[in-house]
Scaffold this motif. Structure first.
Motif: not given
Lengths: 202, 202
Positions: B155-170
């Motif tokens: 339940n936390l909206n993420l910015e596109h760039i935050e999502i990209e960072k998360l996937l790259a880190d994952l």
């Protein structure tokens, strides 16, 4: 936005995007929806053509260069017998000698290149099924074929506004769940189903 | 983009969007992936903290206002015995009288408000499990708790760039498939599975 009392209009779909150029992802109030764009458009075209047929509001487009159909006697005999009904579908076909016909106009939603194969498939089925091919049968088959041939294909990238239009049109359909061939248009996952997949709930 | 020989880095994920403020939708070369953002971030924080612990590259942040821990004798005894190891995790805690301790610094990835409940939970488990709570056990529990407490929430909206960072880190993680609690991080549907759902193929 259009007022509509149907159940589907209450889905309040929010477009997320398109994947594989073929499916549309949307979020509903209760979960995730994956929509087959071709199946959805088939349903829309099918219902639109059917409604126009029944309400006598067909829309035709004349062909710049009329297309000829060279048939055998049996095919010509059957086609000649359904010309009036075809006109009500938006297909204006006229006899042009004994077994030759000319396609002069096609339904507005249909690409003119698509109409000849549709007619030929109807005639082929008619000659195979003979008495077991009623007016309802060939009319239905004709609508399904026209919908299938003119619906947007898979592997076609859509703009966001085109996706929005498609979903809005789909919500107006009487049966937005299945394409005219009976295949599902949408796969849905509720919030709860998703939580179960992630083992967030049992 | 970072060169990486791991299998997951070949997924070449394309972010489609976020749904319900909780899950990330992405397209891989072979299909659709739904990712639990909290579980994914837990995994990232967990592996990061663990790696820093083992490579002695811990990063601490000092607390502007050191926080005190008032414990009972048994708790104080156990905590006193693990202070050196906690320091290697980035937690700087010092004795301050008989059963009182002061938290002076926390791991850089952890919100300082989260550290006290984590310490108290470790101590509680230690006193319950006694001899069945080895160093590996509490260290693992500590890493899991720190990851869970500091990972981004659902339940936390993420910015596109935050999502990209998360996937790259994952994708850099050793185990990008499960969160430290063992729950799945991602649900995938292959192109073929999707085609089956839509009855496009049998």
């Amino acid at each position: 936005t259009i007022q509509n009392s149907r159940v589907t209009s209450r889905l309040k779909l929010t477009v997320i995007g398109q994947i594989m150029g073929t499916y549309i992802l949307a979020q509903s109030e209760d979960g995730l929806i994956l929509i087959d764009q071709h199946a959805a458009h088939e349903r829309i075209v099918y219902e639109n053509l059917k409604q126009r047929y029944h309400s006598l509001k067909v829309q035709s487009q004349s062909l710049a260069v009329p297309e000829t159909l060279e048939l055998n006697f049996k095919e010509a005999d059957f086609l000649g017998s359904i010309l009036d009904d075809l006109k009500m579908l938006g297909m204006v076909i006229e006899p042009f000698g004994e077994t030759t016909f000319v396609i002069k106009a096609v339904p507005a939603m249909i690409d003119e290149k698509e109409i000849k194969p549709i007619i030929l498939e109807i005639l082929e089925t008619a000659l195979v099924k003979k008495d077991r091919f009623s007016k309802e049968d060939w009319l239905e088959k004709c609508l399904v074929l026209m919908a299938c041939h003119s619906a947007i294909r898979a592997n076609l990238n859509l703009e966001h506004i085109e996706i929005e239009k498609l979903l809005a049109d789909l919500e107006q359909c009487e049966n937005p769940r299945h394409c005219p061939h009976g295949r599902p248009i949408a796969i849905t996952w509720s919030k709860n189903q998703i939580e179960k997949l992630f083992k967030r709930v049992l």
